[in-house]
Write a protein that holds these residues in place. Structure first.
Motif, PDB file in Angstrom:
ATOM      1  N   GLY A  98       0.749  -1.197  -0.017  1.00  0.00           N
ATOM      2  CA  GLY A  98      -0.056   0.009   0.074  1.00  0.00           C
ATOM      3  C   GLY A  98       0.720   1.248  -0.164  1.00  0.00           C
ATOM      4  O   GLY A  98       2.089   0.998  -0.204  1.00  0.00           O
ATOM      5  N   LEU A  99       0.135   2.411   0.242  1.00  0.00           N
ATOM      6  CA  LEU A  99       0.925   3.836   0.206  1.00  0.00           C
ATOM      7  C   LEU A  99       1.224   4.028   1.640  1.00  0.00           C
ATOM      8  O   LEU A  99       0.469   3.762   2.810  1.00  0.00           O
ATOM      9  CB  LEU A  99      -0.191   4.738  -0.168  1.00  0.00           C
ATOM     10  CG  LEU A  99      -0.373   4.910  -1.538  1.00  0.00           C
ATOM     11  CD1 LEU A  99      -1.312   5.665  -1.908  1.00  0.00           C
ATOM     12  CD2 LEU A  99       0.937   4.811  -2.465  1.00  0.00           C
ATOM     13  N   SER A 100       2.460   4.512   1.896  1.00  0.00           N
ATOM     14  CA  SER A 100       2.781   4.970   3.099  1.00  0.00           C
ATOM     15  C   SER A 100       3.539   6.285   3.118  1.00  0.00           C
ATOM     16  O   SER A 100       3.978   6.896   2.219  1.00  0.00           O
ATOM     17  CB  SER A 100       4.156   4.001   3.452  1.00  0.00           C
ATOM     18  OG  SER A 100       4.681   4.440   4.892  1.00  0.00           O
ATOM     19  N   VAL A 101       2.845   7.000   4.149  1.00  0.00           N
ATOM     20  CA  VAL A 101       3.425   8.578   4.411  1.00  0.00           C
ATOM     21  C   VAL A 101       4.166   8.710   5.394  1.00  0.00           C
ATOM     22  O   VAL A 101       4.094   8.190   6.598  1.00  0.00           O
ATOM     23  CB  VAL A 101       2.060   9.586   4.669  1.00  0.00           C
ATOM     24  CG1 VAL A 101       2.612  10.670   4.965  1.00  0.00           C
ATOM     25  CG2 VAL A 101       1.319   9.459   3.279  1.00  0.00           C
ATOM     26  N   CYS A 102       5.358   9.369   5.251  1.00  0.00           N
ATOM     27  CA  CYS A 102       6.452   9.792   6.443  1.00  0.00           C
ATOM     28  C   CYS A 102       6.140  11.098   6.475  1.00  0.00           C
ATOM     29  O   CYS A 102       6.440  12.092   5.990  1.00  0.00           O
ATOM     30  CB  CYS A 102       7.623   9.520   5.792  1.00  0.00           C
ATOM     31  SG  CYS A 102       9.123  10.005   7.094  1.00  0.00           S
ATOM     32  N   ILE A 103       5.801  11.359   8.043  1.00  0.00           N
ATOM     33  CA  ILE A 103       5.406  12.773   8.368  1.00  0.00           C
ATOM     34  C   ILE A 103       6.350  13.401   9.368  1.00  0.00           C
ATOM     35  O   ILE A 103       7.047  12.673  10.093  1.00  0.00           O
ATOM     36  CB  ILE A 103       3.900  12.778   9.079  1.00  0.00           C
ATOM     37  CG1 ILE A 103       3.954  12.173  10.230  1.00  0.00           C
ATOM     38  CG2 ILE A 103       3.048  12.432   8.124  1.00  0.00           C
ATOM     39  CD1 ILE A 103       2.684  12.294  11.340  1.00  0.00           C
ATOM     40  N   SER A 104       6.302  14.628   9.567  1.00  0.00           N
ATOM     41  CA  SER A 104       7.363  15.529  10.318  1.00  0.00           C
ATOM     42  C   SER A 104       6.500  15.584  11.565  1.00  0.00           C
ATOM     43  O   SER A 104       5.114  15.872  11.649  1.00  0.00           O
ATOM     44  CB  SER A 104       7.883  16.764   9.677  1.00  0.00           C
ATOM     45  OG  SER A 104       8.593  16.599   8.651  1.00  0.00           O
ATOM     46  N   SER A 105       7.127  15.546  12.719  1.00  0.00           N
ATOM     47  CA  SER A 105       6.516  16.047  13.992  1.00  0.00           C
ATOM     48  C   SER A 105       7.043  17.479  14.484  1.00  0.00           C
ATOM     49  O   SER A 105       6.166  17.669  15.556  1.00  0.00           O
ATOM     50  CB  SER A 105       6.838  14.577  14.932  1.00  0.00           C
ATOM     51  OG  SER A 105       8.382  14.790  15.324  1.00  0.00           O
ATOM     52  N   GLN A 106       7.953  18.010  13.967  1.00  0.00           N
ATOM     53  CA  GLN A 106       8.328  19.330  14.451  1.00  0.00           C
ATOM     54  C   GLN A 106       8.801  20.024  13.041  1.00  0.00           C
ATOM     55  O   GLN A 106       9.298  19.508  12.442  1.00  0.00           O
ATOM     56  CB  GLN A 106       9.506  19.111  15.445  1.00  0.00           C
ATOM     57  CG  GLN A 106       9.125  18.466  16.878  1.00  0.00           C
ATOM     58  CD  GLN A 106      10.301  18.368  17.827  1.00  0.00           C
ATOM     59  OE1 GLN A 106      11.289  18.093  17.455  1.00  0.00           O
ATOM     60  NE2 GLN A 106       9.953  18.617  18.909  1.00  0.00           N
ATOM     61  N   VAL A 107       9.050  21.412  13.430  1.00  0.00           N
ATOM     62  CA  VAL A 107       9.783  22.229  12.495  1.00  0.00           C
ATOM     63  C   VAL A 107      11.165  22.022  12.806  1.00  0.00           C
ATOM     64  O   VAL A 107      11.493  22.615  13.966  1.00  0.00           O
ATOM     65  CB  VAL A 107       9.293  23.558  12.322  1.00  0.00           C
ATOM     66  CG1 VAL A 107       9.944  24.287  11.085  1.00  0.00           C
ATOM     67  CG2 VAL A 107       7.902  23.784  12.018  1.00  0.00           C
ATOM     68  N   GLY A 108      12.122  21.638  12.012  1.00  0.00           N
ATOM     69  CA  GLY A 108      13.508  21.285  12.516  1.00  0.00           C
ATOM     70  C   GLY A 108      13.622  20.180  13.956  1.00  0.00           C
ATOM     71  O   GLY A 108      12.575  19.292  13.890  1.00  0.00           O
ATOM     72  N   CYS A 109      14.750  20.097  14.505  1.00  0.00           N
ATOM     73  CA  CYS A 109      14.893  19.094  15.202  1.00  0.00           C
ATOM     74  C   CYS A 109      16.084  19.605  16.209  1.00  0.00           C
ATOM     75  O   CYS A 109      16.772  20.100  15.670  1.00  0.00           O
ATOM     76  CB  CYS A 109      15.191  17.875  14.882  1.00  0.00           C
ATOM     77  SG  CYS A 109      15.326  16.387  15.895  1.00  0.00           S
ATOM     78  N   ARG A 110      15.812  19.202  17.405  1.00  0.00           N
ATOM     79  CA  ARG A 110      17.108  19.564  18.347  1.00  0.00           C
ATOM     80  C   ARG A 110      17.792  18.410  18.764  1.00  0.00           C
ATOM     81  O   ARG A 110      18.581  18.545  19.745  1.00  0.00           O
ATOM     82  CB  ARG A 110      16.586  20.548  19.728  1.00  0.00           C
ATOM     83  CG  ARG A 110      15.673  19.632  20.536  1.00  0.00           C
ATOM     84  CD  ARG A 110      14.995  20.719  21.717  1.00  0.00           C
ATOM     85  NE  ARG A 110      14.340  19.951  22.661  1.00  0.00           N
ATOM     86  CZ  ARG A 110      14.263  20.112  23.632  1.00  0.00           C
ATOM     87  NH1 ARG A 110      14.882  21.050  24.321  1.00  0.00           N
ATOM     88  NH2 ARG A 110      13.215  19.546  24.535  1.00  0.00           N
ATOM     89  N   CYS A 133      22.203  13.663  10.195  1.00  0.00           N
ATOM     90  CA  CYS A 133      20.702  14.271   9.752  1.00  0.00           C
ATOM     91  C   CYS A 133      20.532  15.677   9.495  1.00  0.00           C
ATOM     92  O   CYS A 133      21.261  16.563  10.261  1.00  0.00           O
ATOM     93  CB  CYS A 133      19.734  13.660  10.936  1.00  0.00           C
ATOM     94  SG  CYS A 133      18.154  14.223  10.663  1.00  0.00           S
ATOM     95  N   ALA A 134      19.848  15.894   8.195  1.00  0.00           N
ATOM     96  CA  ALA A 134      19.807  17.453   7.834  1.00  0.00           C
ATOM     97  C   ALA A 134      18.812  18.237   8.501  1.00  0.00           C
ATOM     98  O   ALA A 134      18.785  19.330   8.592  1.00  0.00           O
ATOM     99  CB  ALA A 134      19.327  17.125   6.402  1.00  0.00           C
ATOM    100  N   SER A 135      17.831  17.420   9.318  1.00  0.00           N
ATOM    101  CA  SER A 135      16.957  17.875   9.864  1.00  0.00           C
ATOM    102  C   SER A 135      17.109  18.939  11.032  1.00  0.00           C
ATOM    103  O   SER A 135      16.580  19.780  11.483  1.00  0.00           O
ATOM    104  CB  SER A 135      15.630  17.083  10.524  1.00  0.00           C
ATOM    105  OG  SER A 135      15.312  16.059   9.691  1.00  0.00           O
ATOM    106  N   THR A 136      18.116  18.545  11.743  1.00  0.00           N
ATOM    107  CA  THR A 136      18.595  19.004  13.069  1.00  0.00           C
ATOM    108  C   THR A 136      19.630  20.196  12.650  1.00  0.00           C
ATOM    109  O   THR A 136      19.841  20.996  13.698  1.00  0.00           O
ATOM    110  CB  THR A 136      19.178  17.826  13.924  1.00  0.00           C
ATOM    111  OG1 THR A 136      19.308  18.515  15.088  1.00  0.00           O
ATOM    112  CG2 THR A 136      20.630  17.701  13.393  1.00  0.00           C
ATOM    113  N   ILE A 137      19.887  20.408  11.466  1.00  0.00           N
ATOM    114  CA  ILE A 137      20.972  21.516  11.163  1.00  0.00           C
ATOM    115  C   ILE A 137      20.725  22.755  11.635  1.00  0.00           C
ATOM    116  O   ILE A 137      21.461  23.524  12.354  1.00  0.00           O
ATOM    117  CB  ILE A 137      21.256  21.597   9.615  1.00  0.00           C
ATOM    118  CG1 ILE A 137      22.039  20.272   9.385  1.00  0.00           C
ATOM    119  CG2 ILE A 137      22.284  22.837   9.382  1.00  0.00           C
ATOM    120  CD1 ILE A 137      22.308  19.787   7.792  1.00  0.00           C
TER     121      ILE A 137
END
Ligand code: SAH
Length: 383
Positions: A139-151, A157-161
């Protein structure tokens, strides 16, 4: 961060206009997708019981609450004007006091390799988040964010930059799923909370999101098809186990001993690796859900035969999965993937220890598929 408290509920995540992109052109483009930069409560984040309370406070009958809830969660209505079975005065009063979490599509990238779609969404305050749609045989899987950025500061990981900007509301998490369903014209069967952010650093909103997903009064989704990935916040893992939701827990391990883990993940300095694994055992005992350990393989850092042996021993006797992720090189970092042969050899050692191992198929390699890469690239280009 300011938490607003209405009806005894605290919702983190205040919208601030000042955080909108400064570029003129972008500002204009943003205006067309933004609904509000207000500080209003997000109605999409509320449970039916809470909407019932607020209807009662307005002297409205309880059945109005179900009508509102169904508009939001069954029909996907995202404006009060469309709720035409409510009186004009109720619509106006809701509009005055509440917002409905909504996302504006800024960019969509489609992988030519595997059809993976990556979406860059603008939030009402102009912050950006990304979500990914992946096609699997099941099936289809969605990957979601839980925060804007990350600490959390994980080295690869690029999210935390840029650090964490703010938490997402439950409605903003849910909207990523529903907006992708609308754009793709298809229903999603699986959700992974594995995008930008640390979900357990936004615990209350995460839980609210999961409860909304599983609520039969809305568009009931199977919690068994939801996975939450954490960098390993021990208290929250234990607390999450206590919720007894049938959600799969994925633990970002990435190392086979304490020293190696500390070198990759600053959070490892707070919790001993054994303590983290023990918390996962407790999660398994409480929920009966097998835990997945994510292990991003970085050439010359955590991919040696000795590391594989140590990992095999560390997890022996624990009924779990190990998901090996060839590290996705991030522009700002110098990490490299091991070769296919080295990855297979690492997996073979784990299998010798009886581990259930999978190697993550790289999805959307041509479209900056890893956590936070699209947003990081966008922010760089657009200030
Ligand atoms: N904060 C959560 C969820 C977000 S990241 C967590 O740490 O689990 C989802 C997974 O992708 C994590 O295992 C994370 O460590 C991994 N990841 C992030 N960037 C990556 C990269 N460039 N290459 C490989 N894996 C990466």
């Amino acid at each position: 961060m300011v938490a607003r408290v209405i009806f005894g509920i605290s919702i983190a995540g205040r919208y601030t206009r000042d955080e909108r992109p400064s570029s003129q052109e972008e500002g204009e483009k943003m205006e067309s997708v933004l609904v509000t930069g207000s500080e209003k409560m997000d109605l999409l984040s509320l449970f039916l019981s809470e909407i019932t309370d607020l209807c009662k406070e307005r002297g409205e009958k309880a059945f109005r609450a179900r009508q509102i809830y169904e508009h939001l969660h069954v029909r996907g209505v995202r404006s009060f004007q469309e709720m035409t079975n409510l009186s004009l005065s109720l619509r106006e009063s809701l509009d005055r006091d509440f917002a409905i979490a909504s996302l504006g599509l800024v960019e969509e990238q489609v992988s030519r390799l595997d059809g993976t779609r990556k979406y860059l969404f603008a939030l009402p305050d102009g912050n950006m988040i990304e979500s990914v749609l992946m096609k699997y045989s099941y099936g289809l899987s969605v990957c979601i964010s839980s925060q804007v950025g990350c600490r959390m500061g994980c080295r690869f990981c690029a999210s935390t930059i840029g650090g964490k900007v703010r938490d997402l509301t439950a409605g903003e998490m849910l909207s990523q799923v529903t907006e992708i369903e609308r754009l793709a014209g298809a229903r999603v069967s699986h959700i992974v909370v594995m995008g930008s952010g640390e979900p357990f650093d936004n615990y209350d909103n995460l839980l609210r999101f999961l409860r909304l997903c599983g609520d039969g009064a809305g568009e009931k989704r199977s919690l068994r098809n939801i996975t939450v990935s954490t960098s390993g916040l021990v208290e929250e893992i234990l607390r999450f186990g206590g919720e007894r939701l049938p959600v799969t827990l994925a633990l970002s391990l990435h190392a086979s001993n304490q020293k190696e883990r500390e070198a990759l993940m600053p959070i490892a300095r707070k919790y001993e690796i054994k303590e983290v694994i023990n918390a996962c055992r407790v999660y398994f005992e409480k929920t009966g859900r097998r835990v997945t350990f994510e292990y991003s393989l970085v050439s010359g850092v955590n991919d040696s035969r000795e590391a594989a042996e140590r990992l095999g021993k560390l997890l022996s006797g624990f009924s779990c999965h190990v998901n090996l992720i060839p590290v996705n090189p991030v522009r700002e970092r110098s990490f490299r993937q091991p070769s296919q042969r080295e990855i297979q050899a690492f997996a073979a050692v784990l299998e010798k220890y009886g581990e259930h191992v999978t190697i993550r198929r790289e999805m959307g390699r041509d479209i900056q598929g890893a956590c936070g890469q699209l947003r990081a690239g966008y922010l760089k280009e657009n200030g």
